[in-house]
Design an enzyme around this catalytic site. Sequence first.
Site, PDB file in Angstrom:
ATOM      1  N   THR A  13      -0.251   3.253   8.897  1.00 26.92           N
ATOM      2  CA  THR A  13      -0.352   3.819   7.557  1.00 26.92           C
ATOM      3  C   THR A  13      -0.937   5.213   7.600  1.00 26.92           C
ATOM      4  O   THR A  13      -1.604   5.615   8.533  1.00 26.92           O
ATOM      5  CB  THR A  13      -1.332   2.989   6.728  1.00 26.92           C
ATOM      6  OG1 THR A  13      -2.504   2.799   7.509  1.00 26.92           O
ATOM      7  CG2 THR A  13      -0.729   1.677   6.340  1.00 26.92           C
ATOM      8  N   SER A 257     -12.659   4.913   7.259  1.00 20.08           N
ATOM      9  CA  SER A 257     -11.674   4.448   8.223  1.00 20.08           C
ATOM     10  C   SER A 257     -10.767   3.412   7.578  1.00 20.08           C
ATOM     11  O   SER A 257     -11.038   2.917   6.489  1.00 20.08           O
ATOM     12  CB  SER A 257     -12.378   3.845   9.434  1.00 20.08           C
ATOM     13  OG  SER A 257     -12.863   2.557   9.101  1.00 20.08           O
ATOM     14  N   LYS A 258      -9.707   3.122   8.285  1.00 20.20           N
ATOM     15  CA  LYS A 258      -8.726   2.181   7.754  1.00 20.20           C
ATOM     16  C   LYS A 258      -9.351   0.807   7.482  1.00 20.20           C
ATOM     17  O   LYS A 258      -8.965   0.111   6.563  1.00 20.20           O
ATOM     18  CB  LYS A 258      -7.563   2.053   8.739  1.00 20.20           C
ATOM     19  CG  LYS A 258      -6.778   3.359   8.867  1.00 20.20           C
ATOM     20  CD  LYS A 258      -5.548   3.220   9.731  1.00 20.20           C
ATOM     21  CE  LYS A 258      -4.736   4.527   9.681  1.00 20.20           C
ATOM     22  NZ  LYS A 258      -3.462   4.432  10.404  1.00 20.20           N
ATOM     23  N   ARG A 259     -10.317   0.450   8.286  1.00 18.89           N
ATOM     24  CA  ARG A 259     -10.937  -0.866   8.136  1.00 18.89           C
ATOM     25  C   ARG A 259     -11.831  -0.952   6.897  1.00 18.89           C
ATOM     26  O   ARG A 259     -12.199  -2.041   6.466  1.00 18.89           O
ATOM     27  CB  ARG A 259     -11.770  -1.201   9.374  1.00 18.89           C
ATOM     28  CG  ARG A 259     -10.952  -1.306  10.649  1.00 18.89           C
ATOM     29  CD  ARG A 259     -11.726  -2.083  11.692  1.00 18.89           C
ATOM     30  NE  ARG A 259     -12.003  -3.443  11.262  1.00 18.89           N
ATOM     31  CZ  ARG A 259     -11.282  -4.502  11.627  1.00 18.89           C
ATOM     32  NH1 ARG A 259     -10.277  -4.370  12.422  1.00 18.89           N
ATOM     33  NH2 ARG A 259     -11.605  -5.702  11.185  1.00 18.89           N
ATOM     34  N   ASP A 260     -12.222   0.190   6.364  1.00 21.73           N
ATOM     35  CA  ASP A 260     -13.118   0.175   5.212  1.00 21.73           C
ATOM     36  C   ASP A 260     -12.459  -0.416   3.971  1.00 21.73           C
ATOM     37  O   ASP A 260     -13.142  -0.858   3.052  1.00 21.73           O
ATOM     38  CB  ASP A 260     -13.619   1.589   4.902  1.00 21.73           C
ATOM     39  CG  ASP A 260     -14.578   2.090   5.970  1.00 21.73           C
ATOM     40  OD1 ASP A 260     -15.300   1.250   6.543  1.00 21.73           O
ATOM     41  OD2 ASP A 260     -14.603   3.293   6.243  1.00 21.73           O
TER      42      ASP A 260
END
Length: 498
Positions: A13, A257-260
């Site tokens: 993404t 970050s993407k994980r957030d």
Amino acid sequence: MVRVRFAPSPTGTLHIGGVRTALYNYLLARKLGGQFILRIEDTDQTRYVPGAEEYIIEALRWTGLVPDEGVGFGGEYGPYRQSDRKAMYAEYAQQLIERGNAYYAFDTAEELDQQRSSTENFIYGSSTRMGLRNSLALSKAETETLLANGTPAVIRLKIDPGQSILINDLIRGEVVFQSDELDDKVLLKTDGMPTYHLANIVDDHLMKITHVIRGEEWLSSTAHHVLLYRGFGWEDTMPQFAHLPLIMKPEGNGKLSKRDGAKFGIPVFPLAWVSDDPEQNAPGFRENGFVPEAVVNFLALLGWHPEGEQEIFTMDELISAFSLEKISKGGARFDYEKAKWFNQKYIQAMDNVALANIIRPYAESKNYTATEDFLVKVAELMKERVTFVQDFTETGYYLFEKVRIYDADTVAKKWKPEVKPVFSELTSVIEQCSDFSAAALEETVKTFIHDKALKPGDILPLLRIALAGTMKGPAVFDMAAMLGKTETVERLRLFENV
RNA sequence: GCCUCGUUCGUCUAGGGGUUAGGACGCAUCCCUUUCACGGAUGAAACACGGGUUCGAUUCCCGUACGGGGUACCA
């Protein structure tokens, strides 16, 4: 002629910071009448994710940041996908060797790891390279033999010591690096693909890029990039640099970050990502009920602010107000509450017919039958009380179907034995109404209340509960008028019998 | 560790040698409305610290602290 590029790597993404980078590039291009180019930087074959390229293009389309040139958009400077340009990078690397600004290196990954762990602050550069396995340290014959035997080799940038490299960043001003502290970056990998550094410079030069607007994570390698322009003899046409502050996590330390997304329960992507691996799937602003204009407005102001105190900007207004000089230097924390506020403002300001078109797919997915007129009315009554587009059919479900639950507190407080017969009587009165407009209904009901020597507070809350089940929502008479006589009376009777 | 960038209300920010340090989100109170929201009003809330320079620094300079980024044959 201004030419800028957005150059994401198709590794999955695009995160919201990437969208902002694209936005600032786009704004500058539009502001100065230049071109906005989409280049796909897929030089790391091991990180390629199928579908990522399509995702990037769809995200740009959704946000309205449509490139003038690039992968999927044509243009005269293609190909715009770096893997399709592979052959030319090797030629340019070769050219650099011939000019004495690059060299072959044969060190294996293991050998380098060992150097890094045994030597403190090891850098592959002028102070160490003569003790390593490369064409500068080896004899010409040895080098030729190694190459002829097909020994895996990379091409490295040769950085001469004792130079100061001054970068004039459009956002940060002067930034200086000393060449002694810079390592001889790998330019061409053993697989024949260029690294970012080489591909970036070659492409920006060939594509006649005038401004490089990118995240701050690139600032420290910019000195290498300048040296590369010099190495090629392209310094006179080198683009100007502008390094953007990063977007930070809503809480705690570090960049977003993407994980957030999962961690804070917020979208960090423009569009949802759906893949074979459910672990990787994540929601997007679009799917969470945001309108693209609101996302753009929110992002534009995250790290940039023009003169004045205006907060709501159309794309055209953003374009005319935009300037790189007004971009902040410090990182900006991602503020989801503010994003929600923008969305609410945009929905509120939107035309009812346009909103009806947005609501329709949500209504259809719930199998609601609703005419255009009805949806326009829903938009009118609800748009001041929603945050997300799905709220029309979710919190406002009662406009489309019978009430599911009646608010217990209000029922307990207002549904007294003595009002029950009066309420039935009122239902009959309402049933007799010939004019079912909101104003006429209000007149009728208020007269009734007055005649019965009651207070509005005895009856109105009950009408609301009967129609909507909740004490929140549009004016009762507006709802009744919209639902129509048959539905209204049905709901009143249903409520009486609960 | 080394290199590099940054630091104004909780958050996004405006400002800039002398200001009651402005706005927005969020929060609180009130008004409007016998709903909720919208809208309006009001309020609490900030110049990281220490040295300079200066008549005067939040603003300029230098340190310190804290935070970010980089330090790969990833971008």
